[in-house]
Write a protein that holds these residues in place. Structure first.
Motif, PDB file in Angstrom:
ATOM      1  N   SER A 285       0.834  -1.212   0.000  1.00 12.65           N
ATOM      2  CA  SER A 285       0.000   0.000   0.000  1.00 12.65           C
ATOM      3  C   SER A 285       0.861   1.252   0.000  1.00 12.65           C
ATOM      4  CB  SER A 285      -0.920  -0.003   1.217  1.00 12.65           C
ATOM      5  OG  SER A 285      -0.155  -0.054   2.411  1.00 12.65           O
ATOM      6  N   GLY A 286       1.966   1.235   0.818  1.00 16.31           N
ATOM      7  CA  GLY A 286       2.808   2.424   0.894  1.00 16.31           C
ATOM      8  C   GLY A 286       3.483   2.737  -0.427  1.00 16.31           C
ATOM      9  N   GLN A 287       3.932   1.714  -1.144  1.00 16.06           N
ATOM     10  CA  GLN A 287       4.585   1.949  -2.424  1.00 16.06           C
ATOM     11  C   GLN A 287       3.588   2.476  -3.455  1.00 16.06           C
ATOM     12  OE1 GLN A 287       6.416  -1.289  -4.943  1.00 16.06           O
ATOM     13  NE2 GLN A 287       8.255  -0.553  -3.902  1.00 16.06           N
ATOM     14  N   GLY A 288       2.355   1.939  -3.409  1.00 11.09           N
ATOM     15  CA  GLY A 288       1.342   2.429  -4.337  1.00 11.09           C
ATOM     16  C   GLY A 288       1.036   3.900  -4.111  1.00 11.09           C
ATOM     17  N   ASP A 289       0.917   4.307  -2.843  1.00 10.45           N
ATOM     18  CA  ASP A 289       0.668   5.717  -2.527  1.00 10.45           C
ATOM     19  C   ASP A 289       1.840   6.582  -2.981  1.00 10.45           C
ATOM     20  OD1 ASP A 289      -1.711   4.961  -1.396  1.00 10.45           O
ATOM     21  OD2 ASP A 289      -0.913   4.873   0.658  1.00 10.45           O
ATOM     22  N   LEU A 290       3.044   6.081  -2.792  1.00  5.84           N
ATOM     23  CA  LEU A 290       4.227   6.839  -3.196  1.00  5.84           C
ATOM     24  C   LEU A 290       4.255   7.044  -4.707  1.00  5.84           C
ATOM     25  CD1 LEU A 290       6.883   8.131  -2.240  1.00  5.84           C
ATOM     26  CD2 LEU A 290       7.984   5.917  -2.556  1.00  5.84           C
ATOM     27  N   CYS A 291       3.941   5.975  -5.458  1.00  6.55           N
ATOM     28  CA  CYS A 291       3.943   6.093  -6.917  1.00  6.55           C
ATOM     29  C   CYS A 291       2.871   7.063  -7.394  1.00  6.55           C
ATOM     30  CB  CYS A 291       3.728   4.711  -7.545  1.00  6.55           C
ATOM     31  SG  CYS A 291       5.094   3.564  -7.224  1.00  6.55           S
ATOM     32  N   ARG A 292       1.716   7.019  -6.759  1.00  7.74           N
ATOM     33  CA  ARG A 292       0.668   7.992  -7.126  1.00  7.74           C
ATOM     34  C   ARG A 292       1.117   9.413  -6.820  1.00  7.74           C
ATOM     35  NH1 ARG A 292      -2.717   3.681  -5.563  1.00  7.74           N
ATOM     36  NH2 ARG A 292      -2.663   4.297  -3.364  1.00  7.74           N
ATOM     37  N   SER A 293       1.879   9.576  -5.748  1.00  9.07           N
ATOM     38  CA  SER A 293       2.381  10.919  -5.411  1.00  9.07           C
ATOM     39  C   SER A 293       3.357  11.408  -6.477  1.00  9.07           C
ATOM     40  CB  SER A 293       3.078  10.874  -4.047  1.00  9.07           C
ATOM     41  OG  SER A 293       2.194  10.472  -3.033  1.00  9.07           O
ATOM     42  N   PHE A 294       4.227  10.505  -6.951  1.00 10.68           N
ATOM     43  CA  PHE A 294       5.139  10.887  -8.034  1.00 10.68           C
ATOM     44  C   PHE A 294       4.366  11.381  -9.251  1.00 10.68           C
ATOM     45  CE2 PHE A 294       8.321   7.682  -6.214  1.00 10.68           C
ATOM     46  CZ  PHE A 294       9.021   8.682  -5.565  1.00 10.68           C
TER      47      PHE A 294
END
Length: 469
Positions: A279-288
């Motif tokens: 979940s954390g990586q998905g949120d990070l990628c969306r932030s990028f």
């Protein structure tokens, strides 16, 4: 059809490397279908080989990359297939061209632009390319980008090269004559009856692949294309404007996975994952992606998106290595403390064993001391007894001395008789002894004397034979 890519590497005869001087089939190499996974394997293998021969490609494989590579492959595998790759910087047009050219065994040529690069330098570069394709029959890819068109005439010369395989006025008649003489045999073998220069231009059109990488957002893009119609007529125009949203989200995941993989190799961690990795990586990628989208109005390009991600991964990798190094130091300290604790425990155990051993040895020492005391007491008693024996021996010695004196007195009385006997014996002659030995029976006096002698010598055989012997 959605998961299929039609490329030369999927054909039954394959899209192998071209031999030097080998010409393409009249309609290009055969195509075959490969799915996404198989095409990724082919591209990855080609990227590894390209890295060994040239430079390592920092290539991330996702759907658009495979799509771009397949489009470039289909065009470059045709005789004289040329490309106009329109789009924005950073989508992978140059990488796809270099990779496909290397995988097919083509010669890739691109001008090296320097501060003093002029029309004369460009003419020399075009001559080199045309001679490789027209004289030596090599499959050559001429890669040109926007920044390399430093003179307006460059694009016009490329337009002429695409249209007719020649550039008017590029060669002087004195230059052409020795060059074209080498084409007489190939022209006769191909059944070509026209002028050799036309055959030279024909071979260039068959063997030279021109790839133009141009920015479609540039204000001069449309004007340049309209002014040079061969860019539309002779080139396969491929629009590579960007990547899909799903790919834009997947790229950070791939970069982070690559960085974490390298971090695990260098740090020696096993099975470590970041907290909430899914979940954390998905949120990070969306932030990028949100950050990149917010800069669209300022002309943000895919290359800037990649630069942004590389900066982030570089910082992330740096911080990760710092934390890993600190963790290693802490782990080393804890390991030393554990070793010290284990050493103290071992020393305590040994001390307990030594204490037990010491008590045992002390008891043995006490027993030995008791025995020594007893032995010393016994020795004292023995010494007293020895003193008594010594006194007795002294008395015996005194008695022996007294007896010796008496014996000496007796010897003094006997000694003259012994001396006289020695003298008497010394006067016996060998003839007298031989005379006695010759007797059959001795007289009684001689018999008595000899028998006494034998007795004194310890011989009890007193026969006459024994006496004579």
């Amino acid at each position: 059809m959605t998961d299929g890519f039609y490329v030369t590497w999927g054909a039954s005869e394959g899209g192998g490397v071209m031999a030097p001087g080998q010409s393409l089939p009249p309609h290009g190499k055969s195509l075959g279908r490969l799915d996404y996974a198989n095409l990724c394997q082919v591209i990855h293998k080609g990227a590894v080989l390209y890295g060994r021969d040239n430079r390592e490609l920092d290539l991330l494989l996702f759907w658009e990359v495979c799509h771009f590579v397949s489009r470039v492959d289909r065009v470059l595998s045709r005789p004289g297939g040329s490309l106009l790759l329109a789009g924005r910087s950073g989508v992978g047009r140059r990488t796809a061209t270099c990779l496909v050219s290397h995988m097919h065994g083509y010669t890739l040529y691109t001008p090296k632009i320097s501060r003093g690069y002029s029309l004369k330098h460009f003419n020399n570069d075009l001559k080199n390319v045309m001679q490789l394709a027209g004289l030596e029959g090599q499959q050559v890819v001429l890669l040109l980008e926007d920044y390399q068109f430093v003179h307006p005439a460059f694009l016009e010369m490329v337009n002429s090269l695409l249209s007719s395989g020649e550039v008017p006025g590029l060669y002087s008649p004195e230059e052409l004559e020795p060059l074209l003489s080498s084409l007489k045999d190939p022209a006769s073998q191909d059944g070509f009856t026209g002028p050799l220069f036309n055959y030279f231009a024909y071979r260039i059109q068959q063997n030279l692949h021109i790839v133009l990488i141009m920015d479609c957002t540039n204000s001069n893009f449309t004007i340049s294309c309209e002014s040079n119609p061969a860019l539309y007529r002779k080139c396969s125009v491929q629009w590579m404007d960007g990547w899909s949203e799903s790919s834009m989200k997947k790229i950070p995941e791939m970069l982070l996975a690559k960085v974490e993989g390298e971090g695990e190799k260098s740090g020696g961690e096993k099975g470590h994952k970041r907290k909430g990795s899914a979940s954390g990586q998905g949120d990070l990628c969306r932030s990028f992606l949100m950050i990149h989208e917010s800069c669209r109005e300022y002309g943000a390009t895919p290359s800037q998106y990649m630069a942004f991600l590389h900066v982030y991964t570089s910082i992330y990798s740096s911080k990760q290595s710092q934390l890993t190094l600190r963790q290693q130091h802490l782990q080393a300290g804890v390991s030393k403390l554990n070793e010290a604790k284990a050493l103290v425990d071992e020393l305590k155990r040994r001390a307990a064993e030594q204490s037990t051993l010491l008590r045992t040895k002390q008891q043995e020492a006490d027993s030995a001391l008791q025995e020594i005391t007893t032995s010393m007491q016994n020795t004292s008693d023995q010494k007293t007894e020895m003193e008594k024996i010594k006194g007795k021996i002294a008395q015996e010695v005194s008695k022996c001395e007294e007896r010796k004196g008496k014996i000496d007195d007796e010897l003094r009385e006997v000694q003259p008789l012994v001396d006289e006997a020695k003298r008497a014996v010394g006067n016996i002659k060998p003839e007298s002894l031989s005379e006695i030995r010759s007797l059959r029976m001795p007289p009684d006096v001689i018999r008595d004397i000899l028998e006494g002698v034998l007795r004194l010598m310890g011989i009890y055989d007193t026969s006459w034979v024994s006496m004579k012997r």
